[in-house]
Enzyme design. Structure first.
Site, short mmCIF file in Angstrom:
data_model
loop_
_atom_site.label_atom_id
_atom_site.label_comp_id
_atom_site.label_asym_id
_atom_site.label_seq_id
_atom_site.Cartn_x
_atom_site.Cartn_y
_atom_site.Cartn_z
CG LEU A 116 -0.23 -23.11 10.17
CD1 LEU A 116 -1.51 -23.61 8.34
CD2 LEU A 116 -0.21 -21.76 9.63
CB SER A 166 -0.85 -0.05 1.29
OG SER A 166 -2.30 -0.74 1.03
N PRO A 218 -15.03 11.16 4.92
CG PRO A 218 -14.61 12.71 7.39
CD PRO A 218 -14.40 12.40 5.52
CD GLU A 229 -6.67 1.39 -4.46
OE1 GLU A 229 -6.34 1.09 -5.83
OE2 GLU A 229 -5.73 2.23 -3.17
CB SER A 264 -19.20 3.24 -3.32
OG SER A 264 -18.28 2.21 -2.86
N GLY A 273 -5.64 12.13 -1.41
CA GLY A 273 -6.70 12.44 -0.51
C GLY A 273 -8.23 11.94 -1.76
#
Length: 398
Positions: free
Chosen positions: A352, A103, A146, A377, A150, A142
């Site tokens: 595991l 990222s 908030p 994204e 989408s 940016g």
């Protein structure tokens, strides 16, 4: 017909023989990034994840710049000019170490640097890109707010002109911004009287702040911040001159999503390899659990989905290098590969057993990281609707 005669041995690490698609330069790029991650990330990342921090991120950024990993698919201005496939291979190796590291690179190169490279003035490119390519300046991007993720068209961050010199004044907030609190420059998207525009914002500008977001249970070895813009005054030439509207940020996102198509398979590969190694050595009922049919069935299914995903990534990379990759095809890749990567991680955890939740192994770390990758994204639903519109010609977004 010479099929099945004089065949090379089967390679469990590359069951489809995908390395045959790579040339010497591709392999050199992959191996360079893999070696760097093995030396500089893997010995420490479990501790970073447990502590919820990424120490010396600026030093890591300079090292990544030193191996050409920042903005590596861009040309000029100190960038490596690598192919799309080579960039994808780098993303796979970085995310095999940790999604947070991928990222860092993705936001730097595919979002912040890409926006300046694609839409900036020559002065903006000359000023910012060389130092970003070297890692001396970290960038952030940016877009998400908030209340608007989408639906970026509904963003509330606003830029208005003020003064005879044409200065811009920005006000608003951005949320879930990777690299935000360590960035030297932010590419910020805002509403204006002329539509959505992008702005290159030095983070030392008065009125700009980037408080770090804590208490995350995913992407813990990554810097995530809020951006606050309180009467941030910028000169007239701070705007990206070559784009207006959502085409700008969405094209940046397509470039970053392409890296995720590869990166998610890196996280899946790490979990798959951990499961195979564990199955060979963990004994129950007097023999390794890898010798039981149910375990082998799980491993076989994991291998099929992992390498199908890598094959898909290769295909999309070749299309991008040929200038033929469409955003809908990127959505296809992100939707499939992240979803399958999460399933591979969860299946590895079952192999595991209780050890699957321990940071002694990479499985739970990758699984929780991919929960973020699943929705950032572009959520699953958004990519489904992108494909749905492409398949039917009908827009179901509204």
């Amino acid at each position: 017909m010479a099929a099945f005669v004089n065949l090379p041995p089967f390679d469990p690490a590359d069951p489809l023989g995908l390395d045959d698609q790579l040339d010497a330069e591709d392999l050199a790029v992959r191996d360079t990034v893999r070696t760097w991650a093995a030396d500089r990330v893997l010995p420490y990342v479990a501790g970073w994840f447990e502590e919820g921090e990424l120490p010396d991120i600026r030093g890591l950024a300079r090292e990544l710049g030193g191996i050409g990993a920042l903005g590596m698919s861009l040309t000029g201005y100190g960038c490596a000019g690598a192919s799309a496939v080579q960039y994808g291979l780098a993303c796979l190796e970085l995310e095999a170490a940790d999604s947070g590291i991928r990222s860092l690179v993705s936001v730097q190169g595919s979002l912040a640097m890409y926006a300046i490279h694609a839409f900036g003035s020559e002065e903006q490119k000359q000023h910012w890109l060389p130092n970003m390519a070297s890692g001396d300046v970290i960038g952030c991007f940016g877009l998400t707010e908030p209340d608007h993720g989408s639906d970026p068209a509904g963003m509330r961050t606003y830029a208005k002109r003020d003064g005879s010199g044409g200065d811009w004044v920005l006000n608003g907030r951005k949320m879930w911004i990777t690299n935000g609190s360590v960035a030297g420059v932010a590419v910020v998207w805002a509403q204006t009287d002329d539509g959505i525009r992008g702005f290159v914002v030095p983070t030392d500008t008065p009125g700009f702040s980037a408080p770090e977001i804590k208490h995350k249970w995913s992407l813990r070895a990554s810097v995530t911040s809020e951006l606050v813009l309180d009467d941030v005054r910028l000169p007239a030439d701070a705007v990206l001159p070559e784009v207006t509207g959502l085409r700008g940020p969405l094209s940046c996102l397509s470039h970053a999503r392409y890296g995720i198509v590869w990166g998610a398979m890196g996280a899946a590969r790490s979990c798959f390899e951990a499961a195979v190694d564990y199955a060979k050595t963990r004994e129950q009922f007097g023999r390794p659990i890898g010798g039981f049919q149910l375990t082998q069935a799980k491993l076989a299914d994991m291998a099929v989905e992992l390498h199908k995903g890598i094959l898909l990534a290769h295909h999309l990379g070749r299309r991008m290098d040929a200038g033929r990759l469409r955003p809908e095809q990127v959505s296809f890749g992100k939707l499939n590969n992240v979803r399958e990567a999460i399933d591979i991680c969860r299946t590895a955890r079952t192999i595991l057993g209780a050890n699957g939740i321990s940071l002694e192994y990479p499985v739970m770390r990758h699984a929780t990281n991919l929960e973020s990758v699943l929705t950032y994204e572009g959520t699953v639903e958004m990519h489904q609707l992108v494909l749905g519109k492409a398949l039917t010609g009908l827009d179901a977004f509204r």
